[in-house]
Design a protein around this motif. Structure first.
Motif, PDB file in Angstrom:
ATOM      1  N   TYR A  49      15.830  14.574  29.843  1.00  0.00           N
ATOM      2  CA  TYR A  49      17.196  14.395  29.345  1.00  0.00           C
ATOM      3  C   TYR A  49      17.231  13.664  28.013  1.00  0.00           C
ATOM      4  O   TYR A  49      18.092  13.930  27.172  1.00  0.00           O
ATOM      5  CB  TYR A  49      18.015  13.584  30.357  1.00  0.00           C
ATOM      6  N   THR A  78      15.328  19.219  21.143  1.00  0.00           N
ATOM      7  CA  THR A  78      15.823  20.600  21.068  1.00  0.00           C
ATOM      8  C   THR A  78      17.133  20.651  20.267  1.00  0.00           C
ATOM      9  O   THR A  78      17.339  21.553  19.453  1.00  0.00           O
ATOM     10  CB  THR A  78      16.046  21.164  22.475  1.00  0.00           C
ATOM     11  N   GLU A  83      17.645  22.837  16.940  1.00  0.00           N
ATOM     12  CA  GLU A  83      18.658  23.900  16.896  1.00  0.00           C
ATOM     13  C   GLU A  83      19.805  23.530  15.961  1.00  0.00           C
ATOM     14  O   GLU A  83      20.463  24.398  15.413  1.00  0.00           O
ATOM     15  CB  GLU A  83      19.219  24.173  18.299  1.00  0.00           C
ATOM     16  N   LEU A 102      24.272  24.645  22.178  1.00  0.00           N
ATOM     17  CA  LEU A 102      24.194  26.061  22.529  1.00  0.00           C
ATOM     18  C   LEU A 102      24.536  26.226  24.000  1.00  0.00           C
ATOM     19  O   LEU A 102      24.240  25.358  24.803  1.00  0.00           O
ATOM     20  CB  LEU A 102      22.762  26.590  22.306  1.00  0.00           C
ATOM     21  N   SER A 105      23.013  27.988  26.028  1.00  0.00           N
ATOM     22  CA  SER A 105      21.775  28.020  26.825  1.00  0.00           C
ATOM     23  C   SER A 105      21.334  26.615  27.243  1.00  0.00           C
ATOM     24  O   SER A 105      20.458  26.472  28.090  1.00  0.00           O
ATOM     25  CB  SER A 105      20.646  28.703  26.042  1.00  0.00           C
ATOM     26  N   PHE A 106      21.928  25.581  26.672  1.00  0.00           N
ATOM     27  CA  PHE A 106      21.595  24.216  27.091  1.00  0.00           C
ATOM     28  C   PHE A 106      22.085  23.955  28.520  1.00  0.00           C
ATOM     29  O   PHE A 106      21.641  23.004  29.160  1.00  0.00           O
ATOM     30  CB  PHE A 106      22.188  23.170  26.144  1.00  0.00           C
ATOM     31  N   ASP A 107      23.029  24.810  28.977  1.00  0.00           N
ATOM     32  CA  ASP A 107      23.340  24.859  30.416  1.00  0.00           C
ATOM     33  C   ASP A 107      23.613  23.480  30.999  1.00  0.00           C
ATOM     34  O   ASP A 107      24.484  22.755  30.497  1.00  0.00           O
ATOM     35  CB  ASP A 107      22.140  25.550  31.099  1.00  0.00           C
ATOM     36  N   THR A 108      22.890  23.071  32.026  1.00  0.00           N
ATOM     37  CA  THR A 108      23.176  21.804  32.703  1.00  0.00           C
ATOM     38  C   THR A 108      22.865  20.571  31.858  1.00  0.00           C
ATOM     39  O   THR A 108      23.323  19.478  32.184  1.00  0.00           O
ATOM     40  CB  THR A 108      22.400  21.685  34.025  1.00  0.00           C
ATOM     41  N   PHE A 109      22.129  20.735  30.771  1.00  0.00           N
ATOM     42  CA  PHE A 109      21.957  19.590  29.864  1.00  0.00           C
ATOM     43  C   PHE A 109      23.325  19.193  29.302  1.00  0.00           C
ATOM     44  O   PHE A 109      23.597  18.021  29.064  1.00  0.00           O
ATOM     45  CB  PHE A 109      21.014  19.932  28.711  1.00  0.00           C
TER      46      PHE A 109
END
Lengths: 510, 230
Positions: free
Chosen positions: A143, A150, A154, A158, A160-164
């Motif tokens: 985390y 990342t 980037e 984004l 795609s970072f989803d649950t982050f």
């Protein structure tokens, strides 16, 4: 070819890291100091010294966050430029300008400036040397290191970072981008310096609390040193401060927010503006440092509103500061990115509920509070009303899912009893709860001391937030509910020492 | 009670409480949670090597300023047989989609740059190619958490790209099938020449065991074809 030792390789790969880290930390300390000085914080050197680094770190984090949500370039250069512009604005247009220009003031107080620089440099060197051991777990790595790196690579949030995006406090992620912008490998030094700053702030607040309640200055100093020793020696503080996570930053900034916000520092005092600026900065930070941060800041500002001396204008500014960061983030998350992962801590319902709480808070301050403040008697019962509301809320949650609520309470109790991160401090925690409740009852629930209602309210809010997180808490030092509860340790020490300090005076003393 | 006596009594009580608290913490804290002392500025601690933990902390540091040569480019899910069969199979999943591509995305993200040399051994070829030199590689631990948390790098808008699926495959599935080859892939790194080399070579076998080495080591092992990239 012979294989070099692992330590050799690590040292080679991070050869320039200490210099870079020290330079960045010192610049943040300077920036924070200049910012607060320009906004009026001049004659309280203890506060200026101890709040400088937290303010600088907050400036970096909030500026970076604004770049990410607004689509501005998210690079070390762009964030640094924006901080520089903010400092110029504060220096040349800040409230202190009217009397003695901020820049002139800075240069005239050479002795003060030298002490500020020397102490800052010493603290930075200590932090970079890695003299204190730390504790690390999966969250520390994934985390607060992988995700921030990342994010830097980037340059934007984004989908795609989803649950982050939903499980990691966004401002904690941005804060941890520092190493990856400026060429060092981790935030161990940053967290150490944050801890040192906090200890200074804690001692300053402790002294202020005791001396303003009538304790002689010499005695207040003694009690403050004792309180500091008490805090440093407590196991929860040891774990939270040395665990490379967001808990340390939240614990420390939230404590500072509450101590800054609950009462004015002196209506005519210009220092008020500098401290008020710090409060707004730290409230904005706390709201998104952790997923439950917003709910805590709602509680904090709601509690400040129950102190009659706090003006409605200041309270509204505090509400807006606390609401701004989550509002911007939720808009980006749900409207721009359209993220809604399976099994996440934050979802759309909770986001809407959180914003709803801020709206209710604002409405309360603008309408009902004004009316009720006309009746001293009614106003004096409001803290009790807040507690009743929180108790009712918790009962409601228990009705919705009794198993989860009771299991969580049992887990809190088991973790304290088994000393999972608590040691013997659990006894002091329980003493604090009981003593606060006792004094609350003794006051007849009328105009209680701020902390006698705030501390139980905080515990009720933590219970509710842990329920709302979903899932069951687990027995173990690393459980997130356990860590959130451990974050209350500075309040426990403050409250106990304050009460002991009062008890040490004869009846009839102020 | 005499005010001075009262004050002293309070101070004594507080001091005793604080001291007891301090001593207990000093004695007991290390047994509750492990603390790490740092001798270097890196986040990767030497103790992690002995424990086989967080190998990717070292990996990211090692590749951050380097170019990495890879045996393949990444492929989208559309090129795998299970693609488009959600209706038919419920939740189809082809493990090769993860095994062949996650490392590619990882190095593309965290290395300074990547190049592709399709002559490098890939999959089943890797074990045979590296067998004589396995002793030159140090075992840094298993890659499950590193790969589980590599979901942000997968920007395909499909189920298998979500955190949930990555967690399922690298965590739940692995724990339920510990004997299955590839359940716990390892990260092996040859430290020789790692710091001086400008280019590194990364290979992985069909079980996702990763081998990272400096370019000169790869040349010594005959892994690089003359003429370099294809």
């Amino acid at each position: 070819m012979n294989a070099p030792a692992l330590t050799e390789v690590l040292r080679f790969l991070t050869a320039l890291a200490p210099l870079r880290e020290a330079a960045v930390m010192f610049l943040l300390y300077l920036s924070g100091g200049v910012f607060l000085f320009s906004l009026g914080l001049r004659r309280l050197p203890g506060f200026l010294l101890s709040l400088a680094f937290p303010a600088g770190l907050s400036l970096f984090t909030l500026t970076g966050f604004l770049c990410l949500v607004s689509g501005l370039p998210f690079t070390g250069l762009s964030v640094s430029l924006l901080i520089f512009l903010a400092l110029c604005a504060a220096l040349f247009f800040g409230p202190g300008k009217k009397e003695t220009g901020a820049v002139r003031s800075l240069l005239l107080n050479k002795k003060y400036l030298l002490i500020f620089l020397a102490l800052g440099a010493a603290a930075v060197c200590f932090s970079v040397c890695r003299l204190l051991p730390v504790t690390i777990d999966n969250d520390s790595v994934y985390y607060y290191s992988v995700y921030p790196e990342t994010l830097v690579r980037e340059g934007r949030f984004l989908a795609s970072f989803d649950t982050f995006l939903t499980d990691v406090g966004p401002l904690s992620a941005v804060l941890n981008c520092l190493p990856f912008f400026f060429g060092f490998d981790n935030t161990i030094g940053v967290q150490t310096l944050m801890n040192l700053s906090f200890l200074g702030a804690f001692a300053a607040f402790m002294f202020r609390e005791l001396s303003s309640s009538g304790t002689e200055k010499k005695e207040a100093r003694l009690f403050s040193v004792l309180a500091l020793f008490f805090l440093l020696g407590s196991m929860p503080f040891r774990f939270i401060s040395s665990w490379i996570m967001s808990n340390a930053y939240f614990m420390e900034l939230f404590f500072i927010c509450v101590l800054l916000g609950y009462r004015s520092f002196g209506v005519e005092d210009r220092e008020n503006t500098g401290l008020f600026a710090a409060l707004l900065l730290f409230l904005a930070m706390c709201s998104l440092l952790r997923v439950e941060g917003s709910v805590m800041t709602v509680l904090a500002v709601a509690s400040f509103s129950l102190v009659p001396e706090n003006s409605g204008r200041k309270l509204m500014a505090e509400t807006l500061a606390a609401a701004l960061t989550p509002l911007l983030f939720y808009l980006m998350l749900y409207i721009r990115l359209g993220v809604d992962p399976l099994y996440s801590f934050l979802d759309l319902k909770k986001a809407v509920l959180t914003l709803g709480l801020f709206i209710l808070l604002a409405l309360w301050i603008l309408t009902l509070r004004k009316r009720l403040s006309e009746s001293e008697r009614l106003f004096s019962f409001l803290p009790a009303a807040l507690l009743l509301l929180l108790i009712a809320g918790n009962l409601g949650l228990a009705l919705i899912n009794k198993e989860r609520y009771i299991s969580n309470l049992k887990t809190f109790y088991t973790n304290i009893r088994l000393g999972n991160g608590w040691g013997i401090f659990g006894l002091f925690f329980v003493l604090c709860v009981l003593w606060s409740l006792f004094d609350l009852v003794r006051a007849g629930f009328r105009s209680p001391d701020f902390f006698d209602f705030f501390f139980p309210a905080l515990l009720l809010t933590i219970a509710a937030a842990c329920w709302a997180r979903g899932g069951l808490l687990r027995v173990g030092v690393g459980d997130s509910g356990n860590r959130v509860l451990m974050q209350t340790v500075p309040f426990v020490v403050l409250i106990l020492v304050r009460k002991a300090g009062r008890r040490s005076r004869a009846p009839g003393d102020i | 009670m005499n005010p001075k006596l009262k004050r002293n009594a309070v101070l004594v009580c507080l001091s005793v409480a604080a001291l007891a608290n301090f001593i207990h913490t000093a004695l007991k804290a290390p047994s509750v949670q492990k603390f790490y002392r740092y001798d270097t500025p890196a986040f990767y601690n030497e103790a992690f090597f002995d424990e086989g933990r967080y190998p990717d902390l070292f990996l990211r540091l090692a590749i951050r300023e380097k170019e990495v040569m890879l045996p393949r480019e990444s492929r989208t899910y559309a090129s795998y047989p299970s693609f488009g069969r959600d209706e038919e199979d419920g939740n189809p999943f082809d493990a090769r989609y993860f095994k062949e591509n996650n490392y590619v995305r990882y190095f593309e993200e965290y290395a300074s740059s990547v190049t592709v040399d399709k002559n490098l051994p890939f999959g089943e070829e890797v074990e045979a190619a590296l067998k004589p030199a396995l002793g030159r590689f140090s075992d840094f631990g298993i890659a499950n958490d590193m790969l589980r948390y590599s979901f942000p790098l997968n920007q395909e808008k499909i189920q298998q790209a979500t955190a949930f699926w990555y967690y399922w495959y690298y965590h739940s599935f692995a724990e339920e099938n510990p004997g299955e080859p590839g359940s716990f892939p390892k990260i092996r790194i040859a430290l020789e020449g790692l710091t001086e080399a400008e280019r590194l070579v990364a290979l992985w076998d069909e079980n996702e065991n990763l081998y990272l080495m400096a370019e000169p080591v790869a040349e010594e092992l005959g892994l690089l074809s003359p003429g370099g990239d294809s």
